[in-house]
Design a protein around this motif. Structure first.
Motif, PDB file in Angstrom:
ATOM      1  N   GLU A 151      43.842  74.030 -27.319  1.00 54.20           N
ATOM      2  CA  GLU A 151      43.897  72.690 -27.887  1.00 54.20           C
ATOM      3  C   GLU A 151      42.481  72.132 -27.836  1.00 54.20           C
ATOM      4  O   GLU A 151      41.869  72.063 -26.772  1.00 54.20           O
ATOM      5  N   ASP A 152      41.958  71.764 -29.000  1.00 56.86           N
ATOM      6  CA  ASP A 152      40.616  71.191 -29.063  1.00 56.86           C
ATOM      7  C   ASP A 152      40.612  69.766 -28.507  1.00 56.86           C
ATOM      8  O   ASP A 152      41.627  69.061 -28.562  1.00 56.86           O
ATOM      9  N   TYR A 153      39.450  69.339 -27.995  1.00 57.18           N
ATOM     10  CA  TYR A 153      39.249  67.965 -27.548  1.00 57.18           C
ATOM     11  C   TYR A 153      37.944  67.444 -28.134  1.00 57.18           C
ATOM     12  O   TYR A 153      36.938  68.168 -28.187  1.00 57.18           O
ATOM     13  N   GLY A 154      37.982  66.185 -28.581  1.00 55.43           N
ATOM     14  CA  GLY A 154      36.744  65.504 -28.932  1.00 55.43           C
ATOM     15  C   GLY A 154      36.080  64.977 -27.673  1.00 55.43           C
ATOM     16  O   GLY A 154      36.744  64.836 -26.628  1.00 55.43           O
ATOM     17  N   ARG A 155      34.797  64.695 -27.736  1.00 54.97           N
ATOM     18  CA  ARG A 155      34.103  64.173 -26.556  1.00 54.97           C
ATOM     19  C   ARG A 155      33.068  63.142 -26.958  1.00 54.97           C
ATOM     20  O   ARG A 155      32.543  63.152 -28.081  1.00 54.97           O
ATOM     21  N   ARG A 156      32.809  62.218 -26.038  1.00 56.83           N
ATOM     22  CA  ARG A 156      31.752  61.220 -26.241  1.00 56.83           C
ATOM     23  C   ARG A 156      31.173  60.838 -24.901  1.00 56.83           C
ATOM     24  O   ARG A 156      31.907  60.694 -23.905  1.00 56.83           O
ATOM     25  N   LYS A 157      29.848  60.677 -24.859  1.00 57.94           N
ATOM     26  CA  LYS A 157      29.200  60.138 -23.665  1.00 57.94           C
ATOM     27  C   LYS A 157      29.517  58.658 -23.585  1.00 57.94           C
ATOM     28  O   LYS A 157      29.226  57.901 -24.501  1.00 57.94           O
ATOM     29  N   ILE A 158      30.110  58.257 -22.479  1.00 58.54           N
ATOM     30  CA  ILE A 158      30.489  56.865 -22.307  1.00 58.54           C
ATOM     31  C   ILE A 158      29.357  56.064 -21.687  1.00 58.54           C
ATOM     32  O   ILE A 158      29.028  54.970 -22.134  1.00 58.54           O
ATOM     33  N   ALA A 159      28.747  56.628 -20.630  1.00 57.61           N
ATOM     34  CA  ALA A 159      27.694  55.899 -19.917  1.00 57.61           C
ATOM     35  C   ALA A 159      26.960  56.849 -18.990  1.00 57.61           C
ATOM     36  O   ALA A 159      27.438  57.952 -18.693  1.00 57.61           O
ATOM     37  N   GLN A 160      25.790  56.375 -18.556  1.00 55.45           N
ATOM     38  CA  GLN A 160      25.014  57.081 -17.542  1.00 55.45           C
ATOM     39  C   GLN A 160      25.107  56.291 -16.243  1.00 55.45           C
ATOM     40  O   GLN A 160      24.951  55.063 -16.245  1.00 55.45           O
ATOM     41  N   ALA A 161      25.378  56.990 -15.146  1.00 56.62           N
ATOM     42  CA  ALA A 161      25.483  56.323 -13.841  1.00 56.62           C
ATOM     43  C   ALA A 161      24.718  57.159 -12.833  1.00 56.62           C
ATOM     44  O   ALA A 161      25.244  58.113 -12.266  1.00 56.62           O
ATOM     45  N   GLY A 162      23.445  56.812 -12.612  1.00 58.16           N
ATOM     46  CA  GLY A 162      22.628  57.574 -11.685  1.00 58.16           C
ATOM     47  C   GLY A 162      22.496  59.013 -12.148  1.00 58.16           C
ATOM     48  O   GLY A 162      22.121  59.295 -13.290  1.00 58.16           O
ATOM     49  N   ALA A 163      22.830  59.933 -11.270  1.00 57.45           N
ATOM     50  CA  ALA A 163      22.699  61.355 -11.587  1.00 57.45           C
ATOM     51  C   ALA A 163      23.922  61.898 -12.322  1.00 57.45           C
ATOM     52  O   ALA A 163      24.009  63.097 -12.578  1.00 57.45           O
ATOM     53  N   TYR A 164      24.845  60.988 -12.663  1.00 54.57           N
ATOM     54  CA  TYR A 164      26.087  61.405 -13.311  1.00 54.57           C
ATOM     55  C   TYR A 164      26.167  60.838 -14.719  1.00 54.57           C
ATOM     56  O   TYR A 164      25.721  59.720 -14.984  1.00 54.57           O
ATOM     57  N   THR A 165      26.774  61.614 -15.603  1.00 53.10           N
ATOM     58  CA  THR A 165      27.146  61.138 -16.930  1.00 53.10           C
ATOM     59  C   THR A 165      28.659  60.989 -16.966  1.00 53.10           C
ATOM     60  O   THR A 165      29.383  61.878 -16.508  1.00 53.10           O
ATOM     61  N   ILE A 166      29.114  59.862 -17.471  1.00 53.90           N
ATOM     62  CA  ILE A 166      30.550  59.652 -17.631  1.00 53.90           C
ATOM     63  C   ILE A 166      30.920  60.115 -19.035  1.00 53.90           C
ATOM     64  O   ILE A 166      30.422  59.592 -20.028  1.00 53.90           O
ATOM     65  N   TRP A 167      31.774  61.115 -19.099  1.00 56.27           N
ATOM     66  CA  TRP A 167      32.219  61.668 -20.374  1.00 56.27           C
ATOM     67  C   TRP A 167      33.644  61.223 -20.657  1.00 56.27           C
ATOM     68  O   TRP A 167      34.477  61.110 -19.747  1.00 56.27           O
ATOM     69  N   GLY A 168      33.923  61.008 -21.928  1.00 54.59           N
ATOM     70  CA  GLY A 168      35.276  60.704 -22.380  1.00 54.59           C
ATOM     71  C   GLY A 168      35.760  61.787 -23.326  1.00 54.59           C
ATOM     72  O   GLY A 168      34.983  62.306 -24.149  1.00 54.59           O
ATOM     73  N   PHE A 169      37.021  62.144 -23.221  1.00 53.47           N
ATOM     74  CA  PHE A 169      37.596  63.207 -24.049  1.00 53.47           C
ATOM     75  C   PHE A 169      38.943  62.762 -24.603  1.00 53.47           C
ATOM     76  O   PHE A 169      39.652  61.961 -23.985  1.00 53.47           O
ATOM     77  N   TRP A 170      39.307  63.302 -25.764  1.00 55.15           N
ATOM     78  CA  TRP A 170      40.619  63.022 -26.358  1.00 55.15           C
ATOM     79  C   TRP A 170      41.115  64.274 -27.082  1.00 55.15           C
ATOM     80  O   TRP A 170      40.336  65.063 -27.593  1.00 55.15           O
ATOM     81  N   PRO A 171      42.446  64.469 -27.103  1.00 57.06           N
ATOM     82  CA  PRO A 171      42.995  65.699 -27.676  1.00 57.06           C
ATOM     83  C   PRO A 171      42.917  65.733 -29.190  1.00 57.06           C
ATOM     84  O   PRO A 171      42.944  64.699 -29.865  1.00 57.06           O
ATOM     85  N   GLY A 172      42.808  66.967 -29.707  1.00 60.15           N
ATOM     86  CA  GLY A 172      42.752  67.167 -31.149  1.00 60.15           C
ATOM     87  C   GLY A 172      43.764  68.208 -31.594  1.00 60.15           C
ATOM     88  O   GLY A 172      44.893  68.248 -31.116  1.00 60.15           O
ATOM     89  N   MET A 173      43.332  69.081 -32.482  1.00 57.12           N
ATOM     90  CA  MET A 173      44.208  70.079 -33.072  1.00 57.12           C
ATOM     91  C   MET A 173      44.217  71.366 -32.242  1.00 57.12           C
ATOM     92  O   MET A 173      43.332  71.598 -31.414  1.00 57.12           O
ATOM     93  N   LEU A 174      45.216  72.195 -32.483  1.00 56.67           N
ATOM     94  CA  LEU A 174      45.244  73.528 -31.904  1.00 56.67           C
ATOM     95  C   LEU A 174      44.393  74.456 -32.757  1.00 56.67           C
ATOM     96  O   LEU A 174      44.290  74.297 -33.976  1.00 56.67           O
ATOM     97  N   ARG A 175      43.789  75.443 -32.096  1.00 55.95           N
ATOM     98  CA  ARG A 175      42.940  76.399 -32.816  1.00 55.95           C
ATOM     99  C   ARG A 175      43.118  77.783 -32.220  1.00 55.95           C
ATOM    100  O   ARG A 175      43.326  77.932 -31.017  1.00 55.95           O
ATOM    101  N   THR A 176      43.054  78.792 -33.077  1.00 53.15           N
ATOM    102  CA  THR A 176      43.100  80.165 -32.597  1.00 53.15           C
ATOM    103  C   THR A 176      42.099  81.001 -33.378  1.00 53.15           C
ATOM    104  O   THR A 176      41.471  80.527 -34.329  1.00 53.15           O
ATOM    105  N   TRP A 177      41.948  82.250 -32.961  1.00 53.18           N
ATOM    106  CA  TRP A 177      41.016  83.185 -33.573  1.00 53.18           C
ATOM    107  C   TRP A 177      41.814  84.410 -34.029  1.00 53.18           C
ATOM    108  O   TRP A 177      42.614  84.958 -33.251  1.00 53.18           O
ATOM    109  N   ASP A 178      41.592  84.843 -35.257  1.00 53.13           N
ATOM    110  CA  ASP A 178      42.399  85.956 -35.768  1.00 53.13           C
ATOM    111  C   ASP A 178      42.058  87.285 -35.108  1.00 53.13           C
ATOM    112  O   ASP A 178      42.763  88.274 -35.299  1.00 53.13           O
TER     113      ASP A 178
END
Length: 351
Positions: A151-178
């Motif tokens: 299951e694919d997920y989209g992602r976006r950088k939400i914010a920077q907090a010191g040595a950490y990056t806060i990432w946000g993710f949300w579900p997308g479509m299913l994907r496979t490889w033939d």
């Protein structure tokens, strides 16, 4: 492996040959016979009675199914009479698929998975079900590797907090490889171009819709679920960092997700949090900023598990998962304990 637990083994080549007979009854009968094998995983005294007992296949049809296996050289009768015995074909060396007994026996009063799938009268579903067990590697990947099916997920950088990056993710479509082994049986060699609603065009094998239809039956019955994991990068060589499960997965895996969200929410402003939630981003996690290629992927995982040594090692990681959840909670509750993070309350929004 010759140790006997609550699992049995079949060979991948033999299984493909069984499915090549084109009979779901023969395929189910083969699994029932294999479930009853001894330590060599080829000698079995399970026969028509077992097929009748574990499935809805009537005796005459069970006899026809076993005969089809025998005629194809996939099962040889070694003892006749009222209590016959059989010897299943195995190449040397076998390419094992380890299957839990519970797919035949059932668990907690449920209709057993093999019988439920038989009721669909769809051989492709049964083949995919077993082939996914061949592909699953709980110890290495937590399920089936995300470069085969996910299951694919989209992602976006939400914010920077010191040595950490806060990432946000949300579900997308299913994907496979033939090229995945469990997809290849669906391939027809014929291609068709499909135009999506947004105007984008893609070319797929005409058998791909049958694959997705088979997978839908497995997911709708709960036999397969997609469990979100945070990975180092979306590459073939990357490794899983930790689960980030929220709709499926073990309780301790979902606990990590809740704790990660709490930590992320404590490390960003209310405005940043509200914006993320307004965009439908509810999966937040702090990640050390040098891991800039992180991604969330939903890994396919089968509900019933063979209690092999590899499965045991995966289960033994529960303490590690609890530790990860505890560390996230510590990040959320004790700002003074984040000295190594060089934590700053004023986060920088990444657009």
């Amino acid at each position: 492996m010759t140790a006997r637990g609550n699992f049995f083994g079949i060979d991948q080549t033999a299984w493909a040959a069984v499915c090549g007979l084109g009979s779901i009854n023969a395929a189910v009968a083969y699994l029932i016979l294999a479930r009853g094998t001894l330590g060599d995983m080829r000698s079995t005294s399970w026969s028509v009675n077992a097929i009748e007992g574990y499935t809805g296949i009537a005796r005459p049809r069970a006899q026809i199914a076993i005969k089809a296996l025998a005629d194809a050289g996939l099962a040889e009768q070694t003892k006749a009479g009222k209590r016959p015995s059989y010897r299943l074909y195995l190449p040397d060396p076998p390419a094992w698929i380890w299957l839990p007994n519970s797919i035949v026996d059932g668990a907690a009063g449920e209709t057993a998975p093999v019988e439920r799938i038989r009721q669909t009268q769809n051989l492709a579903v049964l083949r995919l079900f077993v082939d996914l067990y061949a592909a699953q590697d709980l110890e290495a990947d937590g399920g089936v590797n995300w470069r085969q099916l996910r299951e694919d997920y989209g992602r976006r950088k939400i914010a920077q907090a010191g040595a950490y990056t806060i990432w946000g993710f949300w579900p997308g479509m299913l994907r496979t490889w033939d090229g995945a082994a469990f997809v290849r049986p669906f391939m027809t060699g014929k291609r068709v171009t499909i135009t999506a609603e947004d105007g984008t065009r893609s070319t797929n094998d005409t058998g791909i819709p049958d694959f997705w239809a088979a997978l839908e039956i497995l997911t709708s019955t709960g036999l397969v679920s997609f469990v979100a994991h945070l990975v180092e990068a979306d590459t073939a060589e990357a490794s899983v960092i930790h689960p980030l499960a929220y709709r499926a997965g073990e309780a301790v895996e979902r606990d990590i997700t809740l704790a990660a969200h709490e930590a992320a929410a404590a490390m960003i402003s209310e405005g940043h949090l509200a914006r993320a939630e307004g965009e439908g981003i509810h999966l937040l996690v702090p990640v050390p900023s040098h891991l800039s290629a992180v991604q969330v992927v939903g890994l396919p995982r089968l509900l019933h598990r063979a209690r092999t040594s590899a499965t045991a090692r995966w289960m033994d990681r529960s303490d590690e998962r609890r530790r990860i959840a505890a560390e996230f909670r510590d990040m959320a509750e004790n700002p003074n304990r984040r000295n190594h993070m060089q934590y700053q309350r004023r986060s920088t929004v990444i657009n």
